[in-house]
Scaffold this active site. Structure first.
Site, short mmCIF file in Angstrom:
data_model
loop_
_atom_site.label_atom_id
_atom_site.label_comp_id
_atom_site.label_asym_id
_atom_site.label_seq_id
_atom_site.Cartn_x
_atom_site.Cartn_y
_atom_site.Cartn_z
N THR A 1 25.98 -2.54 97.50
CA THR A 1 27.03 -2.24 96.51
C THR A 1 26.57 -1.03 95.69
O THR A 1 26.28 -1.14 94.51
CB THR A 1 27.25 -3.44 95.58
N ARG B 1 13.91 4.06 97.38
CA ARG B 1 15.21 4.34 96.75
C ARG B 1 15.01 4.58 95.24
O ARG B 1 14.37 3.80 94.56
CB ARG B 1 16.18 3.18 97.00
N CYS C 1 18.22 -0.73 92.22
CA CYS C 1 19.17 -1.50 91.41
C CYS C 1 19.25 -1.17 89.92
O CYS C 1 20.35 -1.19 89.37
CB CYS C 1 18.89 -2.98 91.59
N PHE D 1 18.28 -5.64 80.72
CA PHE D 1 17.22 -5.99 79.76
C PHE D 1 15.84 -5.59 80.27
O PHE D 1 15.00 -5.10 79.51
CB PHE D 1 17.26 -7.50 79.46
N ALA E 1 21.74 -7.61 106.50
CA ALA E 1 20.33 -7.90 106.82
C ALA E 1 19.43 -6.88 106.16
O ALA E 1 18.49 -6.36 106.77
CB ALA E 1 20.14 -7.90 108.33
P1 NAD Z 1 20.46 -2.94 101.75
O1 NAD Z 1 21.16 -1.63 101.76
O2 NAD Z 1 18.99 -3.00 102.04
O3 NAD Z 1 21.17 -3.93 102.78
C1 NAD Z 1 22.55 -4.11 102.87
C2 NAD Z 1 22.90 -4.32 104.34
O4 NAD Z 1 24.30 -4.66 104.44
C3 NAD Z 1 22.70 -3.07 105.22
O5 NAD Z 1 21.79 -3.37 106.27
C4 NAD Z 1 24.10 -2.75 105.74
O6 NAD Z 1 24.11 -2.24 107.07
C5 NAD Z 1 24.78 -4.11 105.67
N1 NAD Z 1 26.24 -4.05 105.66
C6 NAD Z 1 27.06 -3.26 104.90
N2 NAD Z 1 28.35 -3.53 105.18
C7 NAD Z 1 28.36 -4.50 106.13
C8 NAD Z 1 29.40 -5.21 106.83
N3 NAD Z 1 30.68 -4.96 106.58
N4 NAD Z 1 29.04 -6.14 107.72
C9 NAD Z 1 27.73 -6.41 107.97
N5 NAD Z 1 26.71 -5.78 107.34
C10 NAD Z 1 27.02 -4.84 106.44
O7 NAD Z 1 20.76 -3.58 100.34
P2 NAD Z 1 19.87 -4.68 99.55
O8 NAD Z 1 18.77 -4.00 98.85
O9 NAD Z 1 19.59 -5.82 100.46
O10 NAD Z 1 20.92 -5.11 98.42
C11 NAD Z 1 22.05 -5.89 98.74
C12 NAD Z 1 22.69 -6.35 97.45
O11 NAD Z 1 21.78 -7.18 96.73
C13 NAD Z 1 23.06 -5.23 96.48
O12 NAD Z 1 24.24 -5.59 95.81
C14 NAD Z 1 21.91 -5.21 95.51
O13 NAD Z 1 22.30 -4.73 94.25
C15 NAD Z 1 21.53 -6.66 95.43
N6 NAD Z 1 20.12 -6.92 95.08
C16 NAD Z 1 19.12 -6.19 95.63
C17 NAD Z 1 17.79 -6.50 95.33
C18 NAD Z 1 16.63 -5.72 95.93
O14 NAD Z 1 15.50 -5.97 95.54
N7 NAD Z 1 16.83 -4.79 96.85
C19 NAD Z 1 17.50 -7.56 94.49
C20 NAD Z 1 18.55 -8.30 93.94
C21 NAD Z 1 19.86 -7.96 94.26
C1 UGA Z 2 14.19 -5.56 89.84
C2 UGA Z 2 14.14 -6.85 89.03
O1 UGA Z 2 12.81 -7.05 88.57
C3 UGA Z 2 14.59 -8.03 89.89
O2 UGA Z 2 14.63 -9.22 89.08
C4 UGA Z 2 15.98 -7.76 90.45
O3 UGA Z 2 16.39 -8.80 91.31
C5 UGA Z 2 15.94 -6.46 91.23
O4 UGA Z 2 15.50 -5.39 90.38
C6 UGA Z 2 17.27 -6.05 91.76
O5 UGA Z 2 18.30 -6.46 91.26
O6 UGA Z 2 17.22 -5.24 92.70
P1 UGA Z 2 12.61 -4.37 91.60
O7 UGA Z 2 13.47 -3.18 91.36
O8 UGA Z 2 12.33 -4.77 93.00
O9 UGA Z 2 13.24 -5.66 90.88
O10 UGA Z 2 11.19 -4.13 90.93
P2 UGA Z 2 10.61 -4.23 89.43
O11 UGA Z 2 9.32 -4.92 89.51
O12 UGA Z 2 11.60 -4.75 88.48
O13 UGA Z 2 10.31 -2.71 89.09
C7 UGA Z 2 11.34 -1.77 88.92
C8 UGA Z 2 10.76 -0.43 88.50
O14 UGA Z 2 10.24 -0.51 87.18
C9 UGA Z 2 9.60 0.05 89.37
O15 UGA Z 2 9.71 1.44 89.57
C10 UGA Z 2 8.38 -0.28 88.55
O16 UGA Z 2 7.26 0.52 88.84
C11 UGA Z 2 8.90 -0.03 87.14
N1 UGA Z 2 8.16 -0.77 86.08
C12 UGA Z 2 8.16 -2.13 86.08
C13 UGA Z 2 7.52 -0.05 85.08
O17 UGA Z 2 7.53 1.19 85.07
N2 UGA Z 2 6.88 -0.74 84.10
C14 UGA Z 2 6.84 -2.10 84.06
O18 UGA Z 2 6.24 -2.66 83.10
C15 UGA Z 2 7.51 -2.81 85.07
#
Ligand code: NAD
Ligand code: UGA
Length: 463
Positions: free
Chosen positions: A88, A342, A272, A222, A9
């Site tokens: 992860t 983060r 990420c 990218f 969550a």
């Molecule tokens: P997060 O740390 O905010 O959330 C992960 C949650 O999983 C935590 O609340 C944790 O307590 C829970 N968890 C861990 N192990 C568990 C278990 N065994 N059972 C139940 N819950 C458990 O992470 P996030 O930012 O939501 O990212 C999750 C994944 O999605 C990562 O792989 C990340 O790379 C990917 N992702 C993140 C973003 C983003 O914008 N944050 C965007 C795209 C992809």
């Molecule tokens: C990024 C990707 O944009 C999402 O597609 C992807 O799902 C996600 O990572 C993920 O896998 O977690 P996010 O990290 O939330 O999303 O935010 P972005 O808008 O991509 O910005 C990332 C960082 O780059 C920020 O610190 C932002 O300020 C910086 N940034 C972005 C720049 O410095 N210049 C830019 O032109 C754009």
């Protein structure tokens, strides 16, 4: 009605599932997590993440067809489709430390699904994973001796924080990877059908499992590469009196290059980009491709250079010492419209200035609690001040580190008069009107532009 479960969550689980639930009122969605406080927050009026527009969707679906729970085992047993969106992070120990993905949470989840299942299920990888992880997941799940079958799909998430609702309501594409077996294709069709309730069919791409897993890492690599590319040129602009905004505009007008993700900054942050590129680097090394690994690693190294260059420029511009000087950092979040800190470049700059014994004041509209947590022991040496005017009072310098819109709307004349002189302003986001600030009396340093300063013999020096 289909019972759909999401394990995890966090940002992803917590922002995607309410939106899917809002489009599928006849299905039942449960989001579970081991973190009880997080689940309690999702059940309260104060959601655990700040994401514009999300509250309203959660209020609309919660306790109707969307439920939050810590009873993971029971809900696994009931579910037909299980999304896994656990964290992860980068591994911090053992083989691949500092690069490879730490898959311990992921594997625990797979074993927990296996232990609590008494019917066949579709398991969807929503977390970002190294290519071929689904193979390990399949092996664990299908090692049961009771005839159950698990189809593992890859459905990576592309939303960006701060625009998660918009990204999920109207995504560029949804990517679904599955096995090319009859059962695998049936599972793919079931997930396509779920998304097709609100997303045009032509935006839903189906591929094989490995292409889907790899595409997620490559998309982030990218995007980050573009930022590192423009940031590398910002350093050259500072040496040559070229202006990075003009260069970005000029190249971005070429439709083949495009104008997005060309905003030069103090560096990219977020949970990420760095971890996914390091994961890609590790994979390349693992598959015996050191040249490819070095190529992508440079994106991360360039980002680290940009962050440290910014902090070093601050020190150099302020007569080579900031010891004992009050410096106000405007912004702690890694980007605007999120409370997430983060890998925030703001905190990197904060750490570097603390090393130099500066007195740091941090202000941010939503991210101060997370900033304090992320800074750990260093937080005790930082003042957290919600009011930017109070943060800037008596400060020698302000650094804009997050591009919050409200920082562009402040009364900088009032701020200037309250500061120690000479007053410095370092704009790590090129957010403000530098000429106007200079006219007010500030010495202005930005990214990739000549400094506007009245001080002679003090210029930018590189880290
Ligand atoms: P997060 O740390 O905010 O959330 C992960 C949650 O999983 C935590 O609340 C944790 O307590 C829970 N968890 C861990 N192990 C568990 C278990 N065994 N059972 C139940 N819950 C458990 O992470 P996030 O930012 O939501 O990212 C999750 C994944 O999605 C990562 O792989 C990340 O790379 C990917 N992702 C993140 C973003 C983003 O914008 N944050 C965007 C795209 C992809
Ligand atoms: C990024 C990707 O944009 C999402 O597609 C992807 O799902 C996600 O990572 C993920 O896998 O977690 P996010 O990290 O939330 O999303 O935010 P972005 O808008 O991509 O910005 C990332 C960082 O780059 C920020 O610190 C932002 O300020 C910086 N940034 C972005 C720049 O410095 N210049 C830019 O032109 C754009």
């Amino acid at each position: 009605m289909t019972n759909i479960l999401c394990i995890g969550a966090g940002y992803v689980g917590g922002s995607t599932m309410p939106i899917i639930a809002s489009h599928c009122p006849e299905d039942r969605f449960v989001i579970v997590d081991i973190n009880e406080a997080r689940i309690a927050a999702w059940q309260s009026d104060q959601l655990p993440i700040y994401e514009p527009g999300l509250d309203e969707i959660v209020w609309r679906t919660r306790d109707k067809n969307l439920f939050f729970s810590t009873e993971i085992d029971r809900h696994i047993a009931e579910a037909e489709i299980i999304f896994v969106s656990v964290n992860t992070p980068t591994k911090t120990f053992g083989r691949g430390a500092g690069r490879a993905a730490d898959l311990q949470y992921w594997e625990k989840t797979a074993r927990q699904i296996l232990k609590n299942s008494n019917s066949s299920k579709i398991v969807v990888e929503k977390s970002t994973l190294p290519v071929r992880t689904a193979e390990a997941m399949e092996r664990i799940l299908n090692s049961n001796g009771n005839g159950l079958h698990f189809d593992v799909l890859s459905n990576p998430e592309f939303l960006a924080e701060g625009t998660a609702v918009r990204d999920m309501q109207s995504p560029n594409r949804i990517l679904i990877g599955g096995r090319e077996t009859e059962s695998g294709q049936k599972a793919v069709a079931k997930l396509v059908e779920l998304y097709a309730r609100w997303i045009p069919r032509e935006r839903i791409i189906t591929t094989n499992l490995w292409s889907s897993e790899l595409s997620k890492l490559v998309a982030n690599a990218f995007l980050a590469q573009r930022i590192s590319s423009i940031n590398s040129i910002s350093a050259l602009c500072e040496k040559t009196e070229a202006d990075i905004s003009e260069v970005a505009n000029a190249i971005g007008r070429d439709e083949r290059i495009g104008n997005r993700f060309l905003q030069s900054s103090v560096g990219f942050g977020g949970s990420c980009f760095k971890k996914d590129i390091l994961n890609l680097v590790y994979l390349c090394e693992h598959y015996g491709l050191p040249e490819v690994a070095r190529y992508w690693e440079q994106v991360v190294l360039m980002n680290e250079y940009q962050e440290s260059r910014f902090a070093a420029n601050m020190v150099a511009s302020m007569f080579n010492t900031v010891a004992g000087k009050r410096i106000a950092l405007f912004g702690a979040a890694f980007k605007a419209n999120t409370s997430d800190t983060r890998e925030s470049p703001a905190l990197e700059v904060c750490r570097a200035l603390l090393e130099e014994h500066a007195k740091i004041v941090i202000t941010d509209p939503y991210a101060m609690e997370n900033a304090s947590q992320d800074l750990g022991e260093l937080a005790a040496r930082v003042v957290f001040e919600p009011d930017p005017y109070a943060a800037a009072k008596s400060a020698h310098a302000i650094a804009i580190l997050t591009e919050w819109k409200q920082y562009a709307e402040l009364d900088y004349e009032r701020i200037y008069h309250s500061m120690a002189k000479p007053a410095f302003l370092f704009d790590g986001r090129n957010l403000l009107n530098h000429k106007k600030l200079f006219e007010l009396g500030f010495n202005v340093y930005s990214i990739g532009k000549p400094p506007l300063t009245r001080l002679v013999n003090v210029g930018l020096t590189s880290a």
